[in-house]
Design a protein around this motif. Sequence first.
Motif, PDB file in Angstrom:
ATOM      1  N   LEU A   1       0.839  -1.213   0.000  1.00  0.00           N
ATOM      2  CA  LEU A   1       0.000   0.000   0.000  1.00  0.00           C
ATOM      3  C   LEU A   1       0.869   1.256   0.000  1.00  0.00           C
ATOM      4  N   ASP A   2       1.951   1.213   0.769  1.00  0.00           N
ATOM      5  CA  ASP A   2       2.801   2.398   0.897  1.00  0.00           C
ATOM      6  C   ASP A   2       3.520   2.746  -0.403  1.00  0.00           C
ATOM      7  N   GLY A   3       3.566   1.794  -1.319  1.00  0.00           N
ATOM      8  CA  GLY A   3       4.228   2.043  -2.591  1.00  0.00           C
ATOM      9  C   GLY A   3       3.332   2.730  -3.618  1.00  0.00           C
ATOM     10  N   HIS A   4       2.099   3.033  -3.239  1.00  0.00           N
ATOM     11  CA  HIS A   4       1.149   3.647  -4.183  1.00  0.00           C
ATOM     12  C   HIS A   4       0.426   4.801  -3.513  1.00  0.00           C
ATOM     13  N   ARG A   5      -0.082   5.679  -4.361  1.00  0.00           N
ATOM     14  CA  ARG A   5      -0.738   6.874  -3.824  1.00  0.00           C
ATOM     15  C   ARG A   5      -2.249   6.851  -3.995  1.00  0.00           C
ATOM     16  N   ASN A   6      -2.774   5.796  -4.591  1.00  0.00           N
ATOM     17  CA  ASN A   6      -4.200   5.805  -4.936  1.00  0.00           C
ATOM     18  C   ASN A   6      -5.072   4.960  -4.013  1.00  0.00           C
ATOM     19  N   VAL A   7      -4.505   4.463  -2.901  1.00  0.00           N
ATOM     20  CA  VAL A   7      -5.318   3.663  -1.981  1.00  0.00           C
ATOM     21  C   VAL A   7      -6.057   4.593  -1.024  1.00  0.00           C
ATOM     22  N   ARG A   8      -7.372   4.457  -0.996  1.00  0.00           N
ATOM     23  CA  ARG A   8      -8.179   5.316  -0.114  1.00  0.00           C
ATOM     24  C   ARG A   8      -8.639   4.586   1.139  1.00  0.00           C
ATOM     25  N   ALA A   9      -8.841   3.264   1.041  1.00  0.00           N
ATOM     26  CA  ALA A   9      -9.341   2.542   2.218  1.00  0.00           C
ATOM     27  C   ALA A   9      -9.031   1.060   2.117  1.00  0.00           C
TER      28      ALA A   9
ATOM     29  N   GLU B   1     -12.951   1.675  13.084  1.00  0.00           N
ATOM     30  CA  GLU B   1     -12.523   2.647  12.078  1.00  0.00           C
ATOM     31  C   GLU B   1     -11.271   3.328  12.566  1.00  0.00           C
ATOM     32  N   SER B   2     -10.301   3.419  11.691  1.00  0.00           N
ATOM     33  CA  SER B   2      -9.034   4.057  12.022  1.00  0.00           C
ATOM     34  C   SER B   2      -8.452   4.630  10.730  1.00  0.00           C
ATOM     35  N   GLU B   3      -7.198   5.059  10.797  1.00  0.00           N
ATOM     36  CA  GLU B   3      -6.552   5.618   9.621  1.00  0.00           C
ATOM     37  C   GLU B   3      -5.055   5.396   9.717  1.00  0.00           C
ATOM     38  N   ARG B   4      -4.421   5.146   8.581  1.00  0.00           N
ATOM     39  CA  ARG B   4      -2.968   4.958   8.557  1.00  0.00           C
ATOM     40  C   ARG B   4      -2.442   5.577   7.277  1.00  0.00           C
ATOM     41  N   ASN B   5      -1.547   6.526   7.397  1.00  0.00           N
ATOM     42  CA  ASN B   5      -0.947   7.201   6.233  1.00  0.00           C
ATOM     43  C   ASN B   5      -1.994   7.678   5.228  1.00  0.00           C
ATOM     44  N   GLY B   6      -3.088   8.216   5.732  1.00  0.00           N
ATOM     45  CA  GLY B   6      -4.114   8.749   4.835  1.00  0.00           C
ATOM     46  C   GLY B   6      -5.046   7.701   4.261  1.00  0.00           C
ATOM     47  N   VAL B   7      -4.877   6.440   4.671  1.00  0.00           N
ATOM     48  CA  VAL B   7      -5.757   5.351   4.198  1.00  0.00           C
ATOM     49  C   VAL B   7      -6.729   4.997   5.320  1.00  0.00           C
ATOM     50  N   ARG B   8      -8.022   5.033   5.007  1.00  0.00           N
ATOM     51  CA  ARG B   8      -9.011   4.653   6.020  1.00  0.00           C
ATOM     52  C   ARG B   8      -8.984   3.148   6.235  1.00  0.00           C
TER      53      ARG B   8
END
Length: 255
Positions: free
Chosen positions: A176-184, A195-202
């Motif tokens: 996931l960290d290798g891409h910028r288009n993962v939202r959740a 519900e939580s969040e990590r590096n801008g990913v829900r």
Amino acid sequence: MTVRLLQFTDPHLYGAADGKLRGVITYPALLAAIEHARGRFWPCDGILATGDLVQDDPSGYARFREVFAKLGVPVYCITGNHDEPDAMARVLAGAPFQLGGVARWQKWIAVMLDTYLAGKAQGRLDAANLRLLDEALRNNPGAHALVCLHHHPVPMQSRWLDQVGLENAAEFFSVLDGHRNVRAALWGHVHQHFESERNGVRLMSTPSTCAQFLPRSDGFAIDRRPPGYRWLELQDDGTIHTDVVWVDGHAPQHG
Ligand SMILES: [Fe+2]
């Protein structure tokens, strides 16, 4: 264009209509959740069925098929630890069912990952699934991505559940960290809302359509909440509107 999805997870069906899990008869509980959603969030563009479709009973897939085949929308399925992958692939072959792989809409993709480990309650992404994830994200750079799996990739603060999560969560997050288009990232397995969040990913989990587990419990414990499900609305700009819904009118038959 808004993509509207419904997630029904962990229905734990049996071939028998009166099969119970932790005191809840799973088949009518699933029907109640679907009817509730059809009255509020219909039409939808697809259904996410995130594992434990049956409770160690391959004859439960015929029941799953009967329930979901008539809804008229694609049903994106992944395995859970109580599934039997061969029987699942056989009974749910062909439209409207899709097992694993990638679902595509104009501005969104959903990547459906298989974390099944034979004979184990915990899960693992094998090399093929890690590659599927990486390639789906790389090949669709203009699309926002929702990543679905059965097992939780982060601790749920529940000692017993955290022994049966995703074994190689570090590898999952490194993709996931290798891409910028993962939202959740979205999962089942834990039979509770998180519900939580990590590096801008829900990061989200969803209650089961049958029995629930008590959040933040060190040992196994049932939460006497009703069946649940999740609705999601995926916006063109990458925003996700979503919430969990409890089917309050359905009295679970605990025994
Ligand atoms: Fe489950």
